[in-house]
Design an enzyme around this catalytic site. Structure first.
Site, PDB file in Angstrom:
ATOM      1  N   GLU A  86      39.418  48.296  23.351  1.00  0.00           N
ATOM      2  CA  GLU A  86      40.488  49.288  22.980  1.00  0.00           C
ATOM      3  C   GLU A  86      40.339  50.091  21.808  1.00  0.00           C
ATOM      4  OE1 GLU A  86      40.878  46.467  24.279  1.00  0.00           O
ATOM      5  OE2 GLU A  86      42.689  46.368  25.689  1.00  0.00           O
ATOM      6  N   ALA A 133      42.737  49.796  31.459  1.00  0.00           N
ATOM      7  CA  ALA A 133      43.852  50.595  31.682  1.00  0.00           C
ATOM      8  C   ALA A 133      43.450  51.678  32.299  1.00  0.00           C
ATOM      9  CB  ALA A 133      44.508  50.818  30.613  1.00  0.00           C
ATOM     10  N   GLU A 184      43.305  41.016  29.380  1.00  0.00           N
ATOM     11  CA  GLU A 184      44.520  40.565  29.212  1.00  0.00           C
ATOM     12  C   GLU A 184      45.370  40.015  30.170  1.00  0.00           C
ATOM     13  OE1 GLU A 184      45.643  44.338  27.271  1.00  0.00           O
ATOM     14  OE2 GLU A 184      46.504  43.321  25.488  1.00  0.00           O
ATOM     15  N   GLY A 242      42.891  45.746  29.375  1.00  0.00           N
ATOM     16  CA  GLY A 242      44.387  45.201  30.380  1.00  0.00           C
ATOM     17  C   GLY A 242      43.636  44.254  31.248  1.00  0.00           C
TER      18      GLY A 242
END
Ligand code: NAD
Length: 683
Positions: free
Chosen positions: A125, A63, A105, A102
């Site tokens: 994370e 992210a 993901e 992310g």
């Protein structure tokens, strides 16, 4: 169409390329670019398959954490992933570098994943006090099975491309450029007419753990075994568990709720702060254009506790060292300890079986200071006595080559005085490592009055090369860490005279999250050192002196403030100590009082904050966050509390100052009067 995402079509294959240096983080612009790219490729009748790849050194590495804490910007990662997953044509993620957070993901939302052979994949994370909030806790278990998924998500560990292939996270390892490999794979998918694999709909890897719940609970417990007080790994395990007991969409909703709770909680705030604090600490105040000196040869003087650990840190990084002692006997003992240490780590599987021989092979033990002559960096780790340090640096001045950086590992002593023993004070500084030096990450780099900027930068650069976290500090008694520790130690000692027991004080400190209290730490370090130094300086500390007079020097004698069972390092409360304290108080005519845990907590932590404020006033540390980095990496301060200065802000500086004033009066201790900076900032 987008500044950071481009779409090209090669016949039937569209290549969506993210190009947002340095790490292709998932900023709002990148999310929007991918969304539009995939949308347009999906709508293009010529396109039959879509590859998502990245330019630069890595696939999407996570992210954009600068967006954290700000109002969310559309499109969300979830929207992008849903669009990809529901695309009518195969979407392939072509991974190189690191697919993290992310980034992974998003790749899990694709129908297929391929990676180059040196790629790494992970969901780290938890390291920021969070959990994967973009479906990672649901799609990863469906890709690799819930046992490995919970391990990866709870610990934040990465998988290599080889392990990712073995465990079904990727379909293939590709050669060459990721986009080219991705395109070749896309053609294969088209030729073989492979059905689109949506992980959300594929529960095959969940079946075993659904039938036998213990498979998952055991894996989750093992992954959380080392967790001391962190919320995120527990929440992450809970989120993954819902892959087994909730429908996909409901589990996704729960993942989101758990994510938001962590994001808004104090722990993650502290962990994200610590992440930035470490980066800030790496910025050193030197004139622009200053370059570090070249370091190829390193010499370490003293093969004791610290010299040995420091030598191991260099060997671990593949850097050869010359280790210098005063005699063969001392050298043999020092090398023996290191060998034993490596062998024990290899036996537990911590390093490969051939590592001890390789690493010991990089350490050359010799007798005589003249052996420093080829070293570019010399680190002195001899006894903590000014006269000996001065003698050693005087000799180094004769033997070291011009331009060599001369560092002392002193814990407390004045580097300016040490530097004055040489004709090259510009090359002298402190490199203060922490025990055990092969494990602890902190290195206080002590900038003396005359230290040259390039010498300073050399020390910072080499510390990073051996995987330490360097923090530049100024000269004072104990530098940043030990000076603050002394402020805490003083209060700990006073508590015994007021009626507290070592286990009560240590208990409060460990409950706060610091791994060891001051008395257990004293037992570990050895109580005789302080006792001798008090004798030298003509200082008394009746309780500590009586403990040493009883032959209790700490762990090494099996007894100190606590007792220890043979072979154990666990401190056990000892009635003899209780008696000894009572007798000493009676002798001194002191009456013990009931002390509550809140007072202990405040008097353990606030004096440290106070000393930190003085350190800032004196410009011994450049930033409050540097002080926090010292405590996080040198003393095991719990990361979820950010560091003492961060904690001070959370409590409120006004309150800290008020309580310090209160205790200064209550215990008649002017050293507790709040520092001007605290009073000023606290209003
Ligand atoms: P130690 O007693 O274990 O080792 C010191 C070694 O230096 C001994 O092996 C000794 O033979 C050798 N030595 C002494 N004079 C020498 C000389 N002239 N030439 C070559 N070798 C010589 O001590 P230690 O605990 O390793 O501490 C070393 C330094 O590191 C001290 O300045 C100490 O304050 C500092 N330090 C210690 C710790 C700790 O926890 N032990 C932590 C940080 C810093």
């Amino acid at each position: 169409m987008s500044e950071v995402v481009k779409v090209e079509r090669h016949d039937a294959v569209a290549i969506v390329t993210v190009d947002s240096p340095p790490v292709n983080a998932l900023s709002a612009a990148v999310r929007k670019g991918i969304l539009e790219g995939v949308k347009s490729a999906s709508a293009d009748p010529q396109v039959q398959a879509i590859v998502i790849a990245c330019a630069g050194r890595t696939f999407i590495a996570g992210a954009d954490i600068t967006e954290f804490g700000k109002p969310p910007q559309s499109p969300s990662l979830h929207e992008v992933i849903v669009l990809i997953e529901n695309a009518p044509k195969p979407v392939i993620a072509a991974i190189h570098g690191t697919a993290l957070g992310g980034g992974l993901e998003l790749a899990l939302g694709c129908h297929f994943r391929v990676a180059t052979k040196d790629a790494k994949l992970g969901l780290p994370e938890v390291k920021l006090g969070l959990l994967p909030g973009g479906g990672g806790t649901q799609r990863l278990p469906r890709a690799v099975g819930p046992e490995l998924a919970v391990k990866m998500i709870v610990t934040g560990e990465f998988l290599s491309a080889q392990d990712a292939l073995k465990n079904g996270l990727i379909e293939e390892i590709v050669d060459g450029a990721p986009a080219v490999g991705g395109e070749a794979f896309a053609r294969k998918v088209l030729a073989e007419k492979r059905p689109l694999r949506k992980l959300r709909d594929d529960d095959s890897k969940l079946a075993a753990a659904k039938a036998d719940k213990s498979i998952f609970t055991n894996a989750a417990a093992a992954a959380n075994k080392r967790n001391r007080g962190l919320e995120a790994p527990l929440a992450a395990a809970e989120a993954v568990s819902h892959a087994l007991d909730m429908p996909f969409d409901e589990a996704l909703k729960t993942e989101r709720e758990l994510f938001l709770k962590l994001m808004n909680g104090d722990q993650s705030k502290a962990q994200r702060y610590a992440f930035f604090a470490e980066r800030e600490a790496a910025k050193v105040d030197v004139p622009e254009g200053t370059k570090p000196r070249k370091v190829e040869q390193v010499a370490i003087i003293g093969a004791g506790t610290m010299g040995g650990g420091i030598a191991m840190s260099f060997a671990n990084a593949g850097i050869p060292v010359t280790l210098i002692e005063t005699g063969e006997e001392q050298l043999k003992r020092g090398l023996g300890v290191m060998q034993k240490n490596y062998d024990a780590t290899a036996a537990r599987g911590g390093i490969p079986a051939d590592a001890p021989a390789k690493r010991m092979g990089l350490i050359k033990g010799v007798v005589g200071l003249e052996n420093v002559k080829d070293a570019d960096l010399i680190i002195e780790a001899v006894f903590e006595t000014m006269a000996i340090k001065k003698e050693v640096f005087g000799k180094l001045d004769q033997y070291a080559k011009p331009g060599a950086v001369l560092a002392s590992n002193t814990s407390y002593l004045d580097i300016n005085q040490i530097a004055a023993m040489t004709k090259r004070p510009q090359d002298v500084l402190g490199m203060h490592f922490f025990s055990p030096a092969n494990v602890m990450k902190l290195c206080e780099i002590v900038r003396a009055e005359k230290t040259a900027p390039d010498a300073l930068l050399t020390a910072v650069a080499i510390a990073k090369r051996i995987a330490k976290v360097p923090v530049v500090v100024g000269v004072c008694d104990g530098f940043v860490g030990n000076r603050m520790l002394a402020a805490r130690g003083k209060q700990a000692e006073k508590f015994l005279f007021e009626g507290a027991l070592p286990q009560q004080v240590d208990g409060v400190v460990t409950k706060f999250g610091i791994p060891m209290g001051p008395f257990a730490m004293g037992d570990l370090a050895g109580l005789d050192i302080g006792w001798r130094s008090r004798q030298d300086r003509g200082i008394k500390s009746e309780i500590a002196d009586a403990i040493c007079e009883a032959g209790r020097f700490g762990q090494k004698t099996g007894k100190g403030y606590y007792k220890y069972e043979a072979g154990s390092r666990s401190p056990l409360p000892d009635l003899e100590i209780e008696k000894l304290i009572q007798e000493t108080l009676a002798k001194l005519g002191l009456k013990p009082r009931q002390i509550d845990d809140q007072e202990i907590l405040e008097r353990m932590i606030y004096p440290m904050i106070n000393e930190g404020a003085r350190i800032l006033e004196e410009k011994i540390a450049a930033r409050p966050s540097d002080i926090d980095v010292v405590w996080l990496y040198g003393y095991g301060w719990p990361i979820y509390r950010g560091g003492p200065m961060f904690y001070a802000d959370q409590v409120g500086l006004k309150k800290v100052a008020e309580r310090l004033s209160f205790y200064a009066k209550q215990t008649n201790d002017p050293s507790l009067e709040p520092a001007p900076l605290l009073k000023l900032s606290g209003g």
